[in-house]
Design a protein around this motif. Structure first.
Motif, mmCIF file in Angstrom:
data_model
loop_
_atom_site.group_PDB
_atom_site.id
_atom_site.type_symbol
_atom_site.label_atom_id
_atom_site.label_comp_id
_atom_site.label_asym_id
_atom_site.label_seq_id
_atom_site.Cartn_x
_atom_site.Cartn_y
_atom_site.Cartn_z
ATOM 1 N N MET A 187 37.014 -2.500 -27.070
ATOM 2 C CA MET A 187 37.696 -1.273 -27.483
ATOM 3 C C MET A 187 38.249 -0.514 -26.272
ATOM 4 N N LEU A 188 37.517 -0.582 -25.149
ATOM 5 C CA LEU A 188 37.992 0.080 -23.930
ATOM 6 C C LEU A 188 39.284 -0.587 -23.431
ATOM 7 N N ILE A 189 39.266 -1.916 -23.370
ATOM 8 C CA ILE A 189 40.467 -2.638 -22.908
ATOM 9 C C ILE A 189 41.615 -2.403 -23.890
ATOM 10 N N SER A 190 41.274 -2.368 -25.189
ATOM 11 C CA SER A 190 42.295 -2.136 -26.205
ATOM 12 C C SER A 190 42.939 -0.761 -26.032
ATOM 13 N N ALA A 191 42.114 0.249 -25.710
ATOM 14 C CA ALA A 191 42.645 1.603 -25.521
ATOM 15 C C ALA A 191 43.661 1.639 -24.378
ATOM 16 N N LEU A 192 43.438 0.790 -23.366
ATOM 17 C CA LEU A 192 44.334 0.775 -22.209
ATOM 18 C C LEU A 192 45.587 -0.076 -22.443
ATOM 19 N N THR A 193 45.483 -1.062 -23.367
ATOM 20 C CA THR A 193 46.574 -2.052 -23.448
ATOM 21 C C THR A 193 47.234 -2.195 -24.817
ATOM 22 N N TYR A 194 46.807 -1.458 -25.851
ATOM 23 C CA TYR A 194 47.358 -1.735 -27.187
ATOM 24 C C TYR A 194 48.868 -1.505 -27.257
ATOM 25 N N ARG A 195 49.395 -0.641 -26.404
ATOM 26 C CA ARG A 195 50.843 -0.384 -26.399
ATOM 27 C C ARG A 195 51.625 -1.627 -25.953
ATOM 28 N N VAL A 196 50.967 -2.426 -25.090
ATOM 29 C CA VAL A 196 51.624 -3.637 -24.586
ATOM 30 C C VAL A 196 51.617 -4.728 -25.659
ATOM 31 N N PHE A 197 50.471 -4.880 -26.330
ATOM 32 C CA PHE A 197 50.327 -6.001 -27.267
ATOM 33 C C PHE A 197 50.984 -5.732 -28.621
ATOM 34 N N LEU A 198 50.916 -4.529 -29.111
ATOM 35 C CA LEU A 198 51.521 -4.213 -30.403
ATOM 36 C C LEU A 198 52.611 -3.166 -30.193
ATOM 37 N N ALA A 199 53.849 -3.621 -30.256
ATOM 38 C CA ALA A 199 54.974 -2.722 -29.973
ATOM 39 C C ALA A 199 55.053 -1.590 -30.997
ATOM 40 N N ASP A 200 55.444 -0.428 -30.517
ATOM 41 C CA ASP A 200 55.483 0.784 -31.342
ATOM 42 C C ASP A 200 56.458 0.652 -32.511
ATOM 43 N N HIS A 201 57.607 -0.035 -32.267
ATOM 44 C CA HIS A 201 58.653 -0.077 -33.290
ATOM 45 C C HIS A 201 58.353 -1.060 -34.424
ATOM 46 N N GLU A 202 57.375 -1.960 -34.234
ATOM 47 C CA GLU A 202 57.096 -2.952 -35.272
ATOM 48 C C GLU A 202 56.025 -2.443 -36.226
ATOM 49 N N ALA A 203 56.421 -1.487 -37.065
ATOM 50 C CA ALA A 203 55.431 -0.828 -37.921
ATOM 51 C C ALA A 203 55.178 -1.607 -39.213
ATOM 52 N N GLY A 204 54.882 -2.875 -39.107
ATOM 53 C CA GLY A 204 54.560 -3.685 -40.283
ATOM 54 C C GLY A 204 53.539 -4.733 -39.879
ATOM 55 N N LEU A 205 52.459 -4.855 -40.645
ATOM 56 C CA LEU A 205 51.379 -5.767 -40.240
ATOM 57 C C LEU A 205 51.844 -7.230 -40.221
ATOM 58 N N ARG A 206 52.774 -7.596 -41.138
ATOM 59 C CA ARG A 206 53.250 -8.992 -41.185
ATOM 60 C C ARG A 206 54.054 -9.356 -39.930
ATOM 61 N N TYR A 207 54.445 -8.333 -39.144
ATOM 62 C CA TYR A 207 55.204 -8.608 -37.928
ATOM 63 C C TYR A 207 54.327 -9.204 -36.835
ATOM 64 N N PHE A 208 53.026 -8.945 -36.894
ATOM 65 C CA PHE A 208 52.177 -9.541 -35.855
ATOM 66 C C PHE A 208 50.894 -10.167 -36.374
ATOM 67 N N PHE A 209 50.549 -9.958 -37.665
ATOM 68 C CA PHE A 209 49.356 -10.631 -38.184
ATOM 69 C C PHE A 209 49.764 -11.914 -38.887
ATOM 70 N N PRO A 210 49.330 -13.074 -38.371
ATOM 71 C CA PRO A 210 49.810 -14.336 -38.927
ATOM 72 C C PRO A 210 49.169 -14.661 -40.273
ATOM 73 N N ASN A 211 49.902 -15.417 -41.087
ATOM 74 C CA ASN A 211 49.367 -15.953 -42.331
ATOM 75 C C ASN A 211 48.515 -17.179 -41.958
ATOM 76 N N PRO A 212 47.168 -17.134 -42.167
ATOM 77 C CA PRO A 212 46.288 -18.190 -41.633
ATOM 78 C C PRO A 212 46.590 -19.585 -42.166
ATOM 79 N N ILE A 213 47.012 -19.696 -43.438
ATOM 80 C CA ILE A 213 47.290 -21.028 -44.010
ATOM 81 C C ILE A 213 48.471 -21.660 -43.282
ATOM 82 N N TRP A 214 49.507 -20.837 -43.060
ATOM 83 C CA TRP A 214 50.695 -21.368 -42.379
ATOM 84 C C TRP A 214 50.449 -21.613 -40.896
#
Lengths: 110, 170
Positions: free
Chosen positions: B43-70
């Motif tokens: 959680m500490l590392i996430s607090a420092l880096t979440y802006r890098v990994f999850l872009a602010d403009h991509e406000a949709g979970l399907r944009y970065f959460f993969p469909n596991p079957i596919w």
């Protein structure tokens, strides 16, 4: 473990170790045979990606515990990200440097 | 709570969860103390880096959460084409034909992560290296080019990978 499963696992691991050896040696050979950085990069990508991926798959198959297997899986995931990134950086530099790529003679073309 | 604050919180928790999962896989620890310590670190590392990994403009979970079957379909498909291409390169090293060329084409994928994955998998497969990814425009060095036609070259290089990636993400 079921002896058939055990042998299947061992044979598959052996096959992937063989792939590791074949692709590793081919990649090295390609580094000497190809004439320019563009095509040498293709040869080195075979060495670095296919052979290492085969090695890690073989190790995954014969992993002694789930703990070890999970670590190998994480290494594979990181490798799938870092290896192409390295190749991409070199290729991008080549592209921006304006170095023309090798064009084989007409008789060599497929 | 304001929408932006909530979105930041979701990004922090999501990236922290992924870090924690990676840590669990890598450490294989089972004690409660180790889990708590790992969670705090993630959680500490996430607090420092979440802006890098999850872009602010991509406000949709399907944009970065993969469909596991596919994801499973993608791995099988990728491994198959990966080994086929590797054998082709080995053939070329041993004296087989090749026709190197730089080609340009577009992708239909929308999310940054899916486009990055496509560019990465193209480079990962021996025989093709991505030189540039600018918005939806890809520039690729192709070792076995048999066409200069943009769309055809794109279809041949992507080989159905784009369709699967479009189901994994968007």
């Amino acid at each position: 473990m079921n002896p058939i499963l055990f042998w299947a696992r061992e044979v598959l691991a052996l096959l992937f170790f063989l792939f590791f050896l074949v692709f590793g040696l081919s990649g090295l050979l390609g580094l000497f045979r190809f004439p320019d950085p563009w095509s040498r990069l293709q040869a080195s990508s075979v060495t670095s990606t296919t052979s290492v991926f085969s090695l890690l798959t073989a190790l995954l198959l014969i992993a002694p515990s789930w703990a070890m297997a999970s670590r190998i899986l994480i290494i594979m995931a990181f490798f799938m990200i870092s290896s192409p990134t390295g190749s991409h950086i070199i290729a991008r530099f080549l592209w921006f440097s304006g170095l023309p790529h090798w064009m084989p003679e007409e008789k060599d073309k497929g | 709570m304001r929408a932006r604050t909530l979105w930041n919180l979701i990004r922090w928790v999501l990236s922290g969860s992924v870090f924690f999962l990676v840590w669990l896989f890598f450490s294989s620890e089972t004690s409660l103390f180790a889990h708590l310590l790992g969670l705090a670190g993630a959680m500490l590392i996430s607090a420092l880096t979440y802006r890098v990994f999850l872009a602010d403009h991509e406000a949709g979970l399907r944009y970065f959460f993969p469909n596991p079957i596919w994801v499973v379909v993608l791995i099988v498909r990728l491994s198959w084409s990966f080994y086929l291409s590797s054998f082709r390169i080995v053939g070329t090293i041993l004296g087989g034909p090749c026709r190197p060329r730089i080609v340009h084409f577009r992708t239909r994928l929308k999310s940054d992560l899916a486009r990055f994955a496509l560019a990465n998998f193209i480079t990962w497969t021996p025989g093709t290296i991505t030189l540039d990814l600018d918005d939806d425009h890809l520039t690729v060095f192709w070792f076995y080019a048999d066409t200069a036609h943009r769309r055809l070259a794109g279809e041949k290089i992507k080989e159905g990978l784009e369709g699967i990636l479009g189901k994994v993400w968007v």
